[in-house]
Every structure is written in C-alpha cells, then in structure tokens.
Design an enzyme around this catalytic site. Structure first.
Site, mmCIF file in Angstrom:
data_model
loop_
_atom_site.group_PDB
_atom_site.id
_atom_site.type_symbol
_atom_site.label_atom_id
_atom_site.label_comp_id
_atom_site.label_asym_id
_atom_site.label_seq_id
_atom_site.Cartn_x
_atom_site.Cartn_y
_atom_site.Cartn_z
ATOM 1 N N HIS A 102 -4.369 -3.376 7.000
ATOM 2 C CA HIS A 102 -4.345 -3.090 4.978
ATOM 3 C C HIS A 102 -5.814 -4.331 4.718
ATOM 4 C CE1 HIS A 102 -2.982 -4.723 1.018
ATOM 5 N NE2 HIS A 102 -4.267 -6.125 1.551
ATOM 6 N N ASP A 104 0.788 -1.005 0.064
ATOM 7 C CA ASP A 104 -0.108 0.134 -0.156
ATOM 8 C C ASP A 104 0.877 1.756 0.664
ATOM 9 O OD1 ASP A 104 -2.117 -1.880 0.367
ATOM 10 O OD2 ASP A 104 -1.299 -2.457 3.133
HETATM 11 P P1 NAX Z 1 -1.913 -18.441 -4.258
HETATM 12 O O1 NAX Z 1 -3.784 -18.552 -3.762
HETATM 13 O O2 NAX Z 1 -1.796 -17.733 -5.524
HETATM 14 O O3 NAX Z 1 -1.564 -19.164 -2.965
HETATM 15 C C1 NAX Z 1 -1.763 -19.936 -1.903
HETATM 16 C C2 NAX Z 1 -0.946 -20.229 -1.790
HETATM 17 O O4 NAX Z 1 -1.070 -20.864 0.062
HETATM 18 C C3 NAX Z 1 -1.267 -21.909 -2.593
HETATM 19 O O5 NAX Z 1 -0.295 -22.391 -2.835
HETATM 20 C C4 NAX Z 1 -2.250 -22.342 -1.512
HETATM 21 O O6 NAX Z 1 -2.001 -23.440 -1.610
HETATM 22 C C5 NAX Z 1 -1.445 -21.715 -0.372
HETATM 23 N N1 NAX Z 1 -1.523 -22.347 1.304
HETATM 24 C C6 NAX Z 1 -3.155 -22.137 1.392
HETATM 25 N N2 NAX Z 1 -3.268 -22.506 3.111
HETATM 26 C C7 NAX Z 1 -2.101 -22.460 3.720
HETATM 27 C C8 NAX Z 1 -1.360 -23.036 4.585
HETATM 28 N N3 NAX Z 1 -1.997 -23.047 6.016
HETATM 29 N N4 NAX Z 1 -0.682 -23.514 4.935
HETATM 30 C C9 NAX Z 1 0.756 -23.768 3.951
HETATM 31 N N5 NAX Z 1 -0.354 -22.809 2.500
HETATM 32 C C10 NAX Z 1 -1.294 -22.138 2.748
HETATM 33 O O7 NAX Z 1 -2.620 -16.729 -3.447
HETATM 34 P P2 NAX Z 1 -1.527 -15.452 -3.496
HETATM 35 O O8 NAX Z 1 -1.506 -14.477 -4.871
HETATM 36 O O9 NAX Z 1 -0.259 -16.358 -3.588
HETATM 37 O O10 NAX Z 1 -2.123 -15.050 -2.567
HETATM 38 C C11 NAX Z 1 -1.454 -15.478 -1.210
HETATM 39 C C12 NAX Z 1 -1.579 -14.643 0.289
HETATM 40 O O11 NAX Z 1 -1.816 -12.762 0.186
HETATM 41 C C13 NAX Z 1 -3.238 -14.106 0.183
HETATM 42 O O12 NAX Z 1 -4.228 -14.040 0.990
HETATM 43 C C14 NAX Z 1 -3.676 -12.608 -0.862
HETATM 44 O O13 NAX Z 1 -4.911 -12.129 -0.634
HETATM 45 C C15 NAX Z 1 -2.938 -12.125 -0.005
HETATM 46 N N6 NAX Z 1 -2.340 -10.587 -0.712
HETATM 47 C C16 NAX Z 1 -2.206 -10.122 0.351
HETATM 48 C C17 NAX Z 1 -1.180 -8.701 0.147
HETATM 49 C C18 NAX Z 1 -1.058 -7.822 1.082
HETATM 50 O O14 NAX Z 1 -0.398 -7.108 0.860
HETATM 51 N N7 NAX Z 1 -0.780 -7.593 2.323
HETATM 52 C C19 NAX Z 1 -1.360 -8.112 -1.385
HETATM 53 C C20 NAX Z 1 -1.683 -9.027 -1.965
HETATM 54 C C21 NAX Z 1 -2.383 -10.517 -2.045
HETATM 55 O O15 NAX Z 1 -3.288 -10.383 -2.014
#
Ligand code: NAX
Length: 326
Positions: A187, A159
């Site tokens: 966030h 952000d």
């Molecule tokens: P993806 O869905 O591409 O990847 C997430 C990965 O996490 C998947 O491979 C899944 O298998 C794995 N996963 C789920 N549960 C798990 C667990 N208990 N232990 C280990 N791995 C696990 O999502 P992606 O685009 O990489 O985003 C990841 C996270 O970042 C999401 O929650 C998203 O909302 C968050 N974000 C946060 C941002 C921030 O600024 N704080 C911005 C970007 C993003 O949106």
C-alpha cells in the site's frame, strides 16, 4: 440474537475512526443481525476526545451495540477481541525520514502484536490500516507467535476500490459491473493496480481502454490517489479508508461474492514467486471465514516487472526493521 463479536479498534479518536466506528456499529461490517462490543484504544492524550466519540455512539442508540470500552492499554482493548482493526499509527513528522517512520511504528506495532498475542481470541482476525500498513502488520505478526500468522493482514482494499472507480469512470460502467481487479504488493506508490484479468460488464477490460491510458494515467492515478485527496481536501482519506476497512473485514468474515475475488495484503506463501513472509497484496477469495490466494493467473512481462518492484520495496522495509523483530 447472536452472541456479540468483540471488535477492537486502535486510533479510535482519529479521522478514520470517526467514520469507521459508526459503520461497524450500524452493522455494515458484520451484518445487520450481528451485535458487536466495541473495544477502543487510544493514546492517553486522546482519551478525552475518544470520550466525545463514545458519547456520539451512545447517542445513535444503535440496536447492535452490546457494549463499548475505552482504554489506553493495548492488553485491555484487545482482551478476547475477535477482530482487531489497527488504525492508529505514528504519522510522518517534519524532517522524519522513511527509516525513522518505520522505526517509530515498529515500536507501536511490536507492543500491539504482543498484546494481541497475550489477550486476543486465538482466532483474532487482524487488519492493519495504519501506515506503513504492510510492514506494520508484519511487525505485529512477528510479535504474536501464538497466533495464526495468516490472520495478520493489511489494507489494500482502498486501492482496489479506487482502481474500480477509475475504470468505471473511464468505461462509463457502474462500479458493480467491474469484477476481478487486482492490487499487487505494497500500500504505497509502488503498488501495481492490474486490470489484465478485470472484466467490465463481462468483457475483458484491457480491450476496452487504450494501453497508453492504462500505463500512463490509470496506474499513476491509483498509486497517487491518496496524495490527490490530501491536496484537494487538506486532510487524508478518511471515510473511504473506513469504508474499505469495512469491505475487507466483511468479505473475510462473510465471504467474497461467488466467482469474484478481492485484493488483500496477506503473508506471502511464495505464490507468484513473491518472497515468503512479507505482507503482500494478492487477489484473494474468502469463504467460511478464511481467505485463499488465487493461484495460476498468467503473468506477462509488464506485470512481472511491476510486481517485482513493489516486492522489492516491501523486502527493503522488512530489512529496515528486521533488527527490531524477535
Ligand atoms: P489520525 O491522525 O486522524 O488518527 C490516528 C489516531 O491514532 C490518533 O487519534 C492517534 O492518537 C491514534 N494513535 C496514535 N498512536 C497510537 C497508538 N500507539 N495506539 C493507539 N492509538 C494511537 O489519522 P487517520 O487519518 O485516522 O489515519 C490513520 C492511519 O491510517 C494513518 O497511519 C494513515 O496513514 C493510515 N491510512 C491508511 C490507508 C490504507 O489504505 N492502508 C489509507 C488511509 C490512511 O492514510
């Protein structure tokens, strides 16, 4: 050669992981002279995909990579970890209410907090990226009573960087000429991107832009940037999120540039009257591997109201998961 630093990354086979791991491995996060051991965590069904990512990491023949492990068990992935990037989270599914999302993630981050408590380095630095990031960080922290609570943070650096980019575009300055942006709070869409202390080429930013642009264009654009990217790209921000995670940890470990601050969501110590304990984004300086919240900035009525609104949201999120916390 320095001793390797152990970096645990969860959700390592996901979109953000696919950018993040290669940048950590190339030395962007901890320096070009710092070897790393990558300790990657995924859920069992994603281990096969993770294998492919590891093959690609190997194929880059990174000089700084001293080892790579993969696991679907948090205790293994967090063993002796010096840095933990908690990226994996449960996404919001169809028909899922905010409360369901908070609870589904509470289960994940409770287990990961316990595993960090049991297995990680006593000085582990934790950055939660997975949403709802601030409250997930709080949950992990509360489940790790033997670790320093201050070492649990959440990411608002994306952000912060987005806000810098918007202001740079508006003023025709380069992003490096913009200093001391602030993101306050959560966030989420209630975050408050504050330019009242920001400078552009050394000049106070509020004098360079119209108030109307600031209130009705800049603030909502930064708040809604994630949604705009999903609309344009058909997928959520990934490379920029990875880049910001790199920035957050790099500054925390190696220090913020002299005379500048950044934005980090950290446990509130009551600074600026913000409820103690919630993970709230503040302007912070980092030095010697530690951070400090910038004190005594003047807060006007407009800012106070916006800071309160995002505090209120975090307070409600905390209440929604309180019954699940130890
Ligand atoms: P993806 O869905 O591409 O990847 C997430 C990965 O996490 C998947 O491979 C899944 O298998 C794995 N996963 C789920 N549960 C798990 C667990 N208990 N232990 C280990 N791995 C696990 O999502 P992606 O685009 O990489 O985003 C990841 C996270 O970042 C999401 O929650 C998203 O909302 C968050 N974000 C946060 C941002 C921030 O600024 N704080 C911005 C970007 C993003 O949106």
């Amino acid at each position: 050669m320095k001793a390797p630093v152990r970096v645990a990354v969860t959700g390592a086979a996901g979109q953000i992981g696919y950018s993040l791991l290669f940048r950590i491995a190339s030395g962007d996060m901890l320096g070009k002279d710092q070897p790393v051991i990558l300790q990657l965590l995924e859920i069992t069904p994603a281990l096969e995909a993770l294998k492919g990512v590891v093959m690609e990491l190997e194929d880059c023949a990174f000089p700084l990579v001293a080892g790579i492990t993969t696991s679907d068990k948090a205790e293994e992935a967090f063993k002796d970890a010096d840095i933990a990037l908690l990226v994996g989270a449960r996404p919001r599914g169809p028909g899922m209410e905010r409360k369901d999302l908070l609870e589904a993630n509470a289960a994940i981050f409770s287990a990961q907090g316990k595993a960090l408590n049991d297995a990680a380095s006593r000085d582990v630095k934790v950055l939660v990226v997975g949403n709802p990031a601030n409250t997930n960080s709080l949950i992990a922290q509360r489940n790790a009573p033997d670790l320093d609570p201050r070492n649990f943070t959440a990411m608002t650096r994306l952000d912060h960087n987005r806000a810098i980019a918007q202001l740079a575009n508006k003023t025709g300055a380069h992003n490096t000429e913009i200093k001391n942006m602030i993101i306050w709070g959560n966030h989420s869409a209630t975050q408050y991107p504050d330019i009242s202390k920001t400078t552009v080429k050394g000049e106070a930013a509020p004098g360079l832009v119209e108030r109307d642009w600031y209130e009705n264009d800049f603030i909502p654009t930064v708040q809604q940037r994630g949604a705009a990217i999903i609309k344009a790209r058909g997928a959520s921000s990934a490379a920029s999120a990875a880049g910001s995670a790199i920035d957050h940890i790099r500054d925390w470990v190696l220090g913020t540039p002299e005379g500048e601050w950044t934005s980090m969501a950290v446990p509130s110590d009551g600074s600026y009257g913000i409820e103690k304990g919630i993970i709230y984004s503040f302007p912070c300086v980092c030095k010697n591997g530690d951070y400090e919240i910038i004190q005594d900035l003047e807060i006007d009525e407009f800012s106070r109201e916006k800071m309160k609104a995002t505090e209120q949201e975090l307070s409600e999120e905390r209440q929604a998961v309180e019954h699940l916390l130890p």
